[in-house]
Design a protein around this motif. Structure first.
Motif, short mmCIF file in Angstrom:
data_model
loop_
_atom_site.label_atom_id
_atom_site.label_comp_id
_atom_site.label_asym_id
_atom_site.label_seq_id
_atom_site.Cartn_x
_atom_site.Cartn_y
_atom_site.Cartn_z
N SER A 19 -61.18 -81.36 49.72
CA SER A 19 -61.85 -82.53 50.27
C SER A 19 -60.94 -83.76 50.37
O SER A 19 -61.27 -84.71 51.06
CB SER A 19 -63.09 -82.88 49.45
OG SER A 19 -62.71 -83.33 48.16
N THR A 20 -59.79 -83.73 49.72
CA THR A 20 -58.89 -84.89 49.72
C THR A 20 -57.67 -84.70 50.63
O THR A 20 -56.89 -85.62 50.81
CB THR A 20 -58.37 -85.19 48.30
OG1 THR A 20 -57.54 -84.10 47.88
CG2 THR A 20 -59.51 -85.39 47.32
N GLN A 50 -65.20 -82.00 42.79
CA GLN A 50 -65.17 -82.95 43.91
C GLN A 50 -64.26 -82.47 45.03
O GLN A 50 -64.48 -82.77 46.19
CB GLN A 50 -64.71 -84.33 43.42
CG GLN A 50 -65.71 -85.01 42.53
CD GLN A 50 -65.13 -86.21 41.80
OE1 GLN A 50 -63.92 -86.39 41.74
NE2 GLN A 50 -66.00 -87.03 41.24
N ARG A 51 -63.25 -81.70 44.69
CA ARG A 51 -62.30 -81.21 45.69
C ARG A 51 -62.76 -79.94 46.39
O ARG A 51 -62.44 -79.73 47.55
CB ARG A 51 -60.94 -80.97 45.04
CG ARG A 51 -60.23 -82.25 44.66
CD ARG A 51 -58.99 -81.97 43.83
NE ARG A 51 -58.26 -83.18 43.61
CZ ARG A 51 -57.29 -83.63 44.41
NH1 ARG A 51 -56.94 -82.94 45.46
NH2 ARG A 51 -56.68 -84.76 44.14
N ILE A 52 -63.48 -79.06 45.68
CA ILE A 52 -63.81 -77.75 46.27
C ILE A 52 -65.29 -77.52 46.54
O ILE A 52 -65.65 -76.56 47.22
CB ILE A 52 -63.26 -76.59 45.41
CG1 ILE A 52 -63.96 -76.54 44.06
CG2 ILE A 52 -61.75 -76.67 45.29
CD1 ILE A 52 -63.79 -75.24 43.33
N CYS A 53 -66.16 -78.36 45.99
CA CYS A 53 -67.60 -78.20 46.21
C CYS A 53 -68.26 -79.58 46.08
O CYS A 53 -69.10 -79.82 45.22
CB CYS A 53 -68.19 -77.21 45.22
SG CYS A 53 -69.89 -76.70 45.63
N ALA A 62 -59.87 -74.55 50.51
CA ALA A 62 -59.28 -74.11 49.25
C ALA A 62 -60.30 -73.50 48.28
O ALA A 62 -59.91 -72.91 47.28
CB ALA A 62 -58.56 -75.27 48.57
N THR A 63 -61.57 -73.62 48.59
CA THR A 63 -62.60 -73.15 47.66
C THR A 63 -62.48 -71.65 47.38
O THR A 63 -62.46 -71.24 46.22
CB THR A 63 -64.01 -73.50 48.19
OG1 THR A 63 -64.06 -74.91 48.46
CG2 THR A 63 -65.07 -73.14 47.18
N ILE A 92 -71.32 -72.80 44.76
CA ILE A 92 -70.48 -72.25 45.83
C ILE A 92 -71.19 -71.06 46.49
O ILE A 92 -71.22 -70.94 47.71
CB ILE A 92 -69.09 -71.86 45.30
CG1 ILE A 92 -68.33 -73.11 44.84
CG2 ILE A 92 -68.29 -71.09 46.36
CD1 ILE A 92 -67.09 -72.83 44.01
N ALA A 93 -71.79 -70.20 45.68
CA ALA A 93 -72.50 -69.02 46.20
C ALA A 93 -73.67 -69.41 47.10
O ALA A 93 -74.04 -68.67 48.00
CB ALA A 93 -72.98 -68.14 45.06
N GLU A 94 -74.25 -70.58 46.85
CA GLU A 94 -75.41 -71.03 47.62
C GLU A 94 -75.04 -71.98 48.76
O GLU A 94 -75.92 -72.38 49.53
CB GLU A 94 -76.41 -71.72 46.69
CG GLU A 94 -77.00 -70.79 45.67
CD GLU A 94 -77.91 -71.47 44.67
OE1 GLU A 94 -78.80 -70.79 44.14
OE2 GLU A 94 -77.74 -72.68 44.41
#
Length: 157
Positions: A19-20, A50-53, A62-63, A92-94
């Motif tokens: 996200s950054t 905050q960066r991946i979800c 990148a997630t 993440i799964a949802e």
């Protein structure tokens, strides 16, 4: 814990987006989660989330690459924030933010960033690495067991 996160260097973090921007901070955040100090681990996980979800439902490129390491960390008894890691995996799964938006605004699919593909890859990564669920359900830590049950439930759809 000498083998924990040993494959971090095999991921081209500089080429992946979070996200950054470039996902270059992800390896150090994952490593900080293994620090043994609860405050450090939790702070690193908050920044990683905050960066991946972002917001608990917006994933990035990148997630998917980060997910196997989250599964690895969730299995290590010395990691102080395993429950929070399992909840992040459930989020993440949802995640279906981009997919839902693309349904209403198909032009999103024409962007150079493949948001929908990134989201699908992230969800698939959580499912593909779910092997540890049975072991986590047998943990003595009741909070880990409950968070694992919630994650497993999210993977049944």
């Amino acid at each position: 814990m000498e083998t924990a996160l040993k494959d971090l260097e095999h991921i081209p973090w500089r080429e992946l987006q979070d996200s950054t921007g470039a996902a270059t901070a992800i390896p150090s955040l994952l490593t900080a989660i293994t620090s043994g100090d609860e405050a450090t681990a939790v702070a690193a996980l908050v920044r990683l989330r905050q960066r991946i979800c972002q917001y608990g439902f917006v994933v990035d490129q990148a997630t998917a690459a980060t997910v196997p390491f989250l599964w690895e960390l969730a299995q290590l008894p010395q990691v102080a924030c395993r429950v929070q890691i399992l909840r992040l995996l459930k989020n993440i799964a949802e995640a279906r933010q981009w997919e839902s938006t693309a349904t209403a605004y198909p032009k999103l699919l024409n962007r150079p960033e493949n948001y929908v593909g990134w989201e699908r890859a992230a969800r698939r990564a959580v499912r593909d690495h779910r092997g540890p669920i049975q072991r986590l359900l047998a943990e003595p830590d009741k909070e880990v067991v409950e968070a694992t049950r919630e994650l497993a439930s999210a993977l049944t759809d």
